[in-house]
Scaffold this active site. Structure first.
Site: not given
Ligand code: AMP
Ligand code: TRP
Length: 333
Positions: A198, A201, A114
């Site tokens: 990956k 967002k 990051k």
């Molecule tokens: P976050 O939006 O970073 O809080 O992520 C929420 C959940 O989504 C977490 O469990 C992450 O590991 C999962 N996640 C986020 N991006 C991905 C991705 N590209 N592929 C699989 N899981 C994801």
């Protein structure tokens, strides 16, 4: 055995297909199993580790709750709450940051990715973020934590922190050491523009992801524009290792249809991308369009969403305040 499930999602907007297939889909299945006790947290304290617009953050918190419900989490059955409201999270994070070691945090690859070369300018919060995550999990004696693959290292540090606290203070089993629940296949959904990155967002191009609020037309357009390679789809799985975009799109199809990569390759092997993309758009629309419409409806029902958060808060506060009280006694406060 009763599984105590805890997971968190950051209210940073643009929840996407990666969040759904990597995490939220799993939350729904766990929620549907009567034996489980589930807690799903909107982790706004984590969100502010990078700059947020306060007004936008407030909206995103409600939108995250709306997304949980639109995807099928039942607030009657699972606790849904907002992390910042339960002050024990911040408090426990401080105590645990005196237990965690710098060396452990220095190994975190997500932080390194990051911040890139700009480490000096990163917030301290972004660096110590895994400690707050450990506090979230340990306050609720969670036995299982469903997350996407990118969170695996953060769960390892959580386990280390739990064991270190239990050892240092001679309190066997005070903190339960949680198990990660990470999908074996399709645990990491990649960008539609680059199969080696990956789906995220924060990626600037909206064409890189399918948002859970995308309409049918947008989904069709994004899949049409998704990066491919010039060859037809392979008939053997091993060939996919050299073709990240094909692998990702076939993986998304497999995950959405609850199938395996083998079966999907059997169906589409030798066919060209345009034919496959049409089928992929179809299954995406079938799954995402109802969710998208429900989110758009629910985000306007602010009182309903706030009531869910308030009910969740009451239950979470009760559990967390008991645990933090015990932590105070143990450390000698
Ligand atoms: P976050 O939006 O970073 O809080 O992520 C929420 C959940 O989504 C977490 O469990 C992450 O590991 C999962 N996640 C986020 N991006 C991905 C991705 N590209 N592929 C699989 N899981 C994801
Ligand atoms: N760090 C996680 C993410 O970015 C979100 C999170 C915060 C979390 N606290 C948690 C996940 C506790 C599981 C359990 O995706």
């Amino acid at each position: 055995m009763v599984k105590k499930i805890f997971s968190g999602v950051q209210p940073t907007g643009n929840l996407h297909l990666g969040n759904y297939l990597g995490a939220i889909k799993n939350f729904v299945e766990l929620n549907n199993d009567k034996k489980n006790e589930c807690i799903f947290c909107v982790v706004d304290l984590h969100a502010i580790t990078v700059k947020q617009d306060p007004k936008q953050l407030r909206n995103n918190i409600r939108e995250t709750v709306a997304t949980f419900i639109a995807c099928g989490i039942d607030p009657q059955k699972s606790i849904i709450f907002n992390q910042s409201k339960v002050s024990a999270h911040s408090e426990a994070a401080w105590i645990l940051s005196c237990v965690a070691r710098m060396g452990w945090l220095n190994r975190m690859t997500q932080f390194k990715e990051k911040v890139g070369k700009d480490k000096e300018k990163a917030s301290i919060g972004l660096y110590s973020y895994p400690i707050l995550m450990a506090a979230d999990i340990l306050l609720y004696d969670a036995s299982h934590v469903p997350v996407g693959e990118d969170q695996k290292q953060h769960l390892e540090i959580c386990r280390d922190i739990a064991q270190r606290f239990n050892n240092d203070f001679n309190v066997d089993d005070f903190f339960k050491v949680p198990e990660p629940l990470i999908q074996n296949e399709f645990a990491r959904i990649m960008s539609l523009k680059d199969g080696t990155k990956k789906m995220s967002k924060s990626e600037l191009s909206d064409l890189s992801r399918i948002n859970l609020t995308d309409s049918k037309d947008i989904i069709i357009n994004k899949i049409k524009k998704a990066k491919t390679d010039p060859l037809p789809l392979p008939s053997v799985i091993t060939e996919l290792e050299k073709r990240p975009e094909a692998k990702n799109l076939l993986g998304i199809y497999s995950s959405l249809t609850n199938s395996t990569l083998e079966k999907t390759v059997e169906i589409f092997g030798g066919k060209n991308f345009s034919e496959f993309k049409e089928k992929l758009s179809q299954v995406l629309i079938e799954k995402i369009d109802p969710i998208s419409m429900e989110i758009k409806k629910l985000v306007n029902e602010k009182e309903f969403l706030d009531k869910i958060l308030l009910e969740g808060y009451n239950k979470a506060e009760n559990i967390a305040s008991n645990k933090i009280k015990k932590m105070h006694e143990i450390v000698g406060f």
